[in-house]
Design an enzyme around this catalytic site. Structure first.
Site, mmCIF file in Angstrom:
data_model
loop_
_atom_site.group_PDB
_atom_site.id
_atom_site.type_symbol
_atom_site.label_atom_id
_atom_site.label_comp_id
_atom_site.label_asym_id
_atom_site.label_seq_id
_atom_site.Cartn_x
_atom_site.Cartn_y
_atom_site.Cartn_z
ATOM 1 N NE ARG A 63 -3.693 -2.517 0.473
ATOM 2 C CZ ARG A 63 -4.302 -3.195 -0.477
ATOM 3 N NH1 ARG A 63 -4.013 -3.004 -1.755
ATOM 4 N NH2 ARG A 63 -5.227 -4.077 -0.200
ATOM 5 C CG ASN A 93 -2.724 -3.373 -6.198
ATOM 6 O OD1 ASN A 93 -1.680 -3.743 -5.676
ATOM 7 N ND2 ASN A 93 -3.902 -3.814 -5.809
ATOM 8 C CE LYS A 146 -1.284 -9.056 -10.192
ATOM 9 N NZ LYS A 146 -1.514 -8.702 -8.816
ATOM 10 C CG HIS A 178 -5.943 -10.781 -10.561
ATOM 11 N ND1 HIS A 178 -6.087 -10.446 -9.230
ATOM 12 C CD2 HIS A 178 -7.199 -11.070 -10.988
ATOM 13 C CE1 HIS A 178 -7.361 -10.535 -8.883
ATOM 14 N NE2 HIS A 178 -8.057 -10.905 -9.932
ATOM 15 C CG ASP A 302 -3.858 -11.651 -3.037
ATOM 16 O OD1 ASP A 302 -3.344 -10.523 -3.122
ATOM 17 O OD2 ASP A 302 -4.949 -11.930 -3.554
ATOM 18 C CG HIS A 306 -8.940 -3.492 1.912
ATOM 19 N ND1 HIS A 306 -8.611 -2.502 1.017
ATOM 20 C CD2 HIS A 306 -8.888 -4.653 1.218
ATOM 21 C CE1 HIS A 306 -8.390 -3.040 -0.179
ATOM 22 N NE2 HIS A 306 -8.539 -4.348 -0.083
HETATM 23 O O1 DOR Z 1 -8.772 -9.282 -3.128
HETATM 24 C C1 DOR Z 1 -7.860 -8.699 -3.668
HETATM 25 N N1 DOR Z 1 -7.296 -7.614 -3.108
HETATM 26 N N2 DOR Z 1 -7.408 -9.143 -4.847
HETATM 27 C C2 DOR Z 1 -6.546 -8.417 -5.588
HETATM 28 O O2 DOR Z 1 -6.251 -8.794 -6.679
HETATM 29 C C3 DOR Z 1 -6.041 -7.127 -5.099
HETATM 30 C C4 DOR Z 1 -6.106 -7.066 -3.644
HETATM 31 C C5 DOR Z 1 -5.877 -5.676 -3.119
HETATM 32 O O3 DOR Z 1 -4.874 -5.071 -3.487
HETATM 33 O O4 DOR Z 1 -6.684 -5.208 -2.304
#
Ligand code: DOR
Length: 439
Positions: A63, A93, A146, A178, A302, A306
């Site tokens: 993040r 991301n 990616k 993905h 993964d 959040h």
């Molecule tokens: O559930 C997910 N969260 N899948 C993803 O591909 C991205 C990830 C995220 O970055 O929150």
């Protein structure tokens, strides 16, 4: 003189899992065998413990920059070290997405003196950088490219075959993908868009959504002769297809897809929401079968934190993703203790596997000259995983309250003990992971 000897442990060596000592000098493995303790400044008594090659988590989302209220490189790698992980590969991301050399240099600069484990970063594929990916994939600190074929957290997306072919034609290193089919996701969003129970997540993003994307990327990759790594595979149907492509495609599964099934939507609510989704038990069984048949090459967490506030939003406004970097080792060791896989296979999936997939230089096995990265575990320790233990800034785990057998006791990164008995030790000594194709 050696710097340290790991004395009296049971060690996952190339000759099998045997009682032997290991000596460390200048951050490297210097000797394996019966070693005189007077030959080192420091002796760590690891009697009764298993000494494994350092666990590499090759899929985490930390993040930073832009979303530090969820996680940053310091908190994310602290969680990794506490969970027995010695190196992580971080996803692009973030905000901004990591798509230019400048974005990549910024992440590497931010990692300096702040990370507890070794680290590498993925560069995100996008229509605007496709032509430059052969240069970008060779920048310092890059684990690879990616591709997001379906939208998830953030704005990265490559959905059409022409752009996918262009991305796969520009470069030579293995590309992580993905696989969820964006067109199908858009068509089916009506199923949930006005609100729906969170269990509908697995209906919206159904088996066919995953299968179609995996089938498309395998065909394109085969056509342009490019190696790919299919991330977080979740369905029985994909696991039937993937063995036909072992020349070009490696396979990841996550601990949560091996541990949770769709009942988790009732018990965990939106905490169980992730992409691709947690699915029915028949898929969980197929993933275990694929582990035992050798179709799976690695386990990645993964880790996608959040905050609880964000997760409390009403589905489908709630974000997808759950923590995992700190729980990968205990959850998988618990499966070892339950007879679901052997300790040898765990090592193959978490150390040797990531190194083979991405061509990591001098990591992933206990062998002279390799980096002295170790995950030292107590296979008999019984503990309860709790939110309290989680170092991630978002402070929760889907496994809160779960009893497990098998626990990380020490994490050693290039000879530095960074975690012992659930405490971080010393300073964040993590450095960039090195890759054989980019030395
Ligand atoms: O559930 C997910 N969260 N899948 C993803 O591909 C991205 C990830 C995220 O970055 O929150």
């Amino acid at each position: 003189m050696y710097d340290m000897i790991l004395k009296g442990g049971t060690c996952a060596t190339l000759a099998g899992i045997v009682k032997t000592d290991v000596a460390i000098k200048d951050g490297k493995i210097a000797e394996i065998g019966d070693i005189d303790p007077s030959k080192a400044e420091q002796v760590m008594d690891v009697t009764g413990l298993h000494v494994l090659p350092g666990v590499i988590d090759s899929q985490v989302h930390f993040r930073e920059p832009g979303l530090e209220h969820k996680e940053d490189l310091a908190t994310g790698t602290a969680g990794a070290a506490l969970g027995g992980v010695t190196a992580v590969f971080e996803m692009p991301n973030t905000k901004p997405s990591t798509i230019t050399a400048k974005d990549m240099a910024d992440k590497c600069r931010r990692a300096k003196n702040r990370v507890w484990t070794d680290i590498a970063f993925f560069i995100g594929a996008a229509a605007e950088n496709a032509e430059n990916l052969h240069i970008l994939e060779r920048e310092q600190g890059v684990s690879g490219v990616k591709i997001f074929m379906g939208s998830s957290t953030g704005s990265l997306l490559v959905k059409d075959d022409a752009t996918l072919a262009s991305v796969l034609s520009n470069g030579t290193r293995r590309v992580a993908v993905h696989c969820e089919d964006e067109d199908r996701l858009e068509e089916r969003f009506a199923l949930v868009k006005d609100g729906a129970p969170v269990r509908m997540h697995a209906v919206w993003r159904d088996e066919q959504t995953a299968f179609l994307a995996t089938q498309r990327i395998l065909r394109i990759a085969k056509g342009v002769k490019r190696r790919i790594h299919v991330l977080h595979v979740t369905t029985a149907e994909e696991m039937e297809l993937l063995p036909q492509y072992k020349d070009i495609a490696t396979v990841e599964v996550t601990p949560q897809h091996l541990t949770l099934n769709d009942e988790a939507y009732e018990t965990l609510g939106t905490k169980a929401q992730m992409n691709p989704p947690i699915r029915a038990q028949r898929h969980v069984d197929a993933l275990w079968n694929a582990i035992n048949q050798g179709v799976v090459d690695c386990i990645g967490s993964d880790h996608a934190p959040h905050t609880l506030e964000e997760k409390a939003a009403e589905y489908p406004k709630s974000p997808s993703g759950m923590t995992g970097v700190q729980t990968l080792v205990p959850i998988m060791l618990n499966h070892v203790n339950n007879g679901k896989l052997t300790l040898e296979r765990f090592v193959d999936l978490t150390s040797a596997g990531p190194c083979r997939i991405y061509n990591v230089a001098a990591k992933g096995r206990i062998a002279k000259g390799y980096d002295a990265d170790f995950t030292i575990v107590d296979m008999k320790a019984e503990r309860t995983i709790t939110d309290n233990w989680i170092a991630s800034r978002c402070g929760w785990t889907p496994y809160d309250g779960m009893k497990v057998k098998g626990w990380p006791i020490s994490t050693i990164v290039r000879g530095n003990v960074v975690m012992h008995d659930d405490q971080l030790i010393g300073d964040p000594v993590g450095e960039a992971v090195r890759f054989a194709e980019c030395l």
